[in-house]
Write a protein that holds these residues in place. Structure first.
Motif, PDB file in Angstrom:
ATOM      1  N   MET A  70      44.131   5.431 -17.857  1.00  0.00           N
ATOM      2  CA  MET A  70      45.392   6.030 -18.302  1.00  0.00           C
ATOM      3  C   MET A  70      45.135   7.318 -19.074  1.00  0.00           C
ATOM      4  O   MET A  70      44.198   7.390 -19.888  1.00  0.00           O
ATOM      5  CB  MET A  70      46.148   5.066 -19.227  1.00  0.00           C
ATOM      6  N   MET A 120      47.709  11.079 -23.253  1.00  0.00           N
ATOM      7  CA  MET A 120      48.934  11.839 -23.584  1.00  0.00           C
ATOM      8  C   MET A 120      49.789  11.938 -22.317  1.00  0.00           C
ATOM      9  O   MET A 120      49.886  13.005 -21.694  1.00  0.00           O
ATOM     10  CB  MET A 120      48.576  13.226 -24.128  1.00  0.00           C
ATOM     11  N   LEU A 162      44.480   9.178 -14.593  1.00  0.00           N
ATOM     12  CA  LEU A 162      43.485  10.189 -14.233  1.00  0.00           C
ATOM     13  C   LEU A 162      42.438   9.562 -13.325  1.00  0.00           C
ATOM     14  O   LEU A 162      41.916   8.484 -13.627  1.00  0.00           O
ATOM     15  CB  LEU A 162      42.799  10.730 -15.494  1.00  0.00           C
ATOM     16  N   PHE A 218      43.405  20.918 -12.229  1.00  0.00           N
ATOM     17  CA  PHE A 218      43.220  22.254 -12.806  1.00  0.00           C
ATOM     18  C   PHE A 218      41.737  22.642 -12.806  1.00  0.00           C
ATOM     19  O   PHE A 218      40.875  21.769 -12.981  1.00  0.00           O
ATOM     20  CB  PHE A 218      43.751  22.275 -14.241  1.00  0.00           C
ATOM     21  N   GLY A 239      44.014  26.192 -16.431  1.00  0.00           N
ATOM     22  CA  GLY A 239      44.718  25.116 -17.145  1.00  0.00           C
ATOM     23  C   GLY A 239      43.861  23.908 -17.467  1.00  0.00           C
ATOM     24  O   GLY A 239      44.360  22.924 -18.005  1.00  0.00           O
ATOM     25  N   GLU A 293      41.288  21.523 -19.395  1.00  0.00           N
ATOM     26  CA  GLU A 293      40.856  21.328 -20.789  1.00  0.00           C
ATOM     27  C   GLU A 293      39.634  20.427 -20.902  1.00  0.00           C
ATOM     28  O   GLU A 293      38.846  20.561 -21.828  1.00  0.00           O
ATOM     29  CB  GLU A 293      42.007  20.745 -21.620  1.00  0.00           C
ATOM     30  N   HIS A 308      45.271  14.313 -11.968  1.00  0.00           N
ATOM     31  CA  HIS A 308      46.383  13.639 -12.632  1.00  0.00           C
ATOM     32  C   HIS A 308      47.266  13.016 -11.545  1.00  0.00           C
ATOM     33  O   HIS A 308      47.614  13.697 -10.576  1.00  0.00           O
ATOM     34  CB  HIS A 308      47.250  14.632 -13.403  1.00  0.00           C
TER      35      HIS A 308
HETATM   36  P1  5GP Z   1      43.352  18.975 -18.078  1.00  0.00           P
HETATM   37  O1  5GP Z   1      41.867  19.210 -18.304  1.00  0.00           O
HETATM   38  O2  5GP Z   1      43.657  18.602 -16.656  1.00  0.00           O
HETATM   39  O3  5GP Z   1      44.184  20.113 -18.542  1.00  0.00           O
HETATM   40  O4  5GP Z   1      43.819  17.774 -18.970  1.00  0.00           O
HETATM   41  C1  5GP Z   1      42.991  16.793 -19.509  1.00  0.00           C
HETATM   42  C2  5GP Z   1      43.803  15.541 -19.664  1.00  0.00           C
HETATM   43  O5  5GP Z   1      42.975  14.586 -20.314  1.00  0.00           O
HETATM   44  C3  5GP Z   1      45.068  15.688 -20.531  1.00  0.00           C
HETATM   45  O6  5GP Z   1      46.188  15.226 -19.786  1.00  0.00           O
HETATM   46  C4  5GP Z   1      44.791  14.821 -21.752  1.00  0.00           C
HETATM   47  O7  5GP Z   1      45.937  14.149 -22.199  1.00  0.00           O
HETATM   48  C5  5GP Z   1      43.730  13.866 -21.248  1.00  0.00           C
HETATM   49  N1  5GP Z   1      42.800  13.432 -22.275  1.00  0.00           N
HETATM   50  C6  5GP Z   1      42.175  14.227 -23.175  1.00  0.00           C
HETATM   51  N2  5GP Z   1      41.369  13.499 -23.974  1.00  0.00           N
HETATM   52  C7  5GP Z   1      41.470  12.208 -23.544  1.00  0.00           C
HETATM   53  C8  5GP Z   1      40.871  10.986 -23.978  1.00  0.00           C
HETATM   54  O8  5GP Z   1      40.064  10.924 -24.902  1.00  0.00           O
HETATM   55  N3  5GP Z   1      41.234   9.865 -23.303  1.00  0.00           N
HETATM   56  C9  5GP Z   1      42.124   9.877 -22.257  1.00  0.00           C
HETATM   57  N4  5GP Z   1      42.394   8.718 -21.675  1.00  0.00           N
HETATM   58  N5  5GP Z   1      42.705  11.015 -21.831  1.00  0.00           N
HETATM   59  C10 5GP Z   1      42.382  12.163 -22.464  1.00  0.00           C
END
Ligand code: 5GP
Length: 138
Positions: free
Chosen positions: A32, A35, A43, A89, A95, A97, A104
């Motif tokens: 899951m 956020m 994910l 992303f 985009g 992170e 997603h």
């Molecule tokens: P992106 O790299 O695609 O922009 O987003 C990374 C995603 O990882 C975000 O939706 C964020 O909520 C999620 N995320 C970041 N840190 C953690 C974590 O420690 N645990 C989980 N389960 N999700 C995370």
């Protein structure tokens, strides 16, 4: 850009950080999003190292997308959704992170908007949603 073996998802794969796990097979792992932008937001990641789609091998991409499809069906069933959104992303400007390839997968309902990014989940609700998805996976 080099792969950072200490990114958050690598730590989750090694069991160093907890997660609400939904599914795994030989090549992929699903959990899951902490956020969630919609109920059931999860994910899908490959178990092996790559930053994103740009450096992934064809084998990593195909294994991961196969699991994305499986999770798409599962989240739609679990949440009685009318559609499913898949987002991916690449690099900060794109985009991204967390720099371990991930897709997603979000169940979607007509007329229901996504929550804004950065809204932390309620953990007991996240577990309830995970239970629904695990049940839908069978
Ligand atoms: P992106 O790299 O695609 O922009 O987003 C990374 C995603 O990882 C975000 O939706 C964020 O909520 C999620 N995320 C970041 N840190 C953690 C974590 O420690 N645990 C989980 N389960 N999700 C995370």
């Amino acid at each position: 850009m080099a792969y950072d073996k200490d990114n958050i998802f690598a730590k989750i794969l090694r069991g160093e950080i907890p997660c609400e796990k939904l599914y795994e097979d030989e090549d992929t792992f699903v959990f899951m999003d902490i956020m969630p932008r919609a109920d059931g937001h999860c994910l899908v990641i490959p178990k092996t190292a790559c930053r994103n789609m740009l450096d992934a091998t064809p084998a990593q991409l195909s294994a991961t997308l196969k699991t994305v499809q499986r999770m798409g069906h599962a989240v739609m069933k679990a949440f009685d959704a009318e559609g499913v959104m898949v987002q991916q992303f690449n690099e900060a400007a794109g985009g991204q992170e967390v720099f371990h390839l991930h897709y997603h997968v979000l169940p979607r309902h007509d007329g229901i908007k996504l929550r804004p990014p950065g809204t932390m989940a309620d953990f007991s609700e996240l577990k309830d949603h995970a239970d629904k998805i695990r049940a839908a996976l069978g």
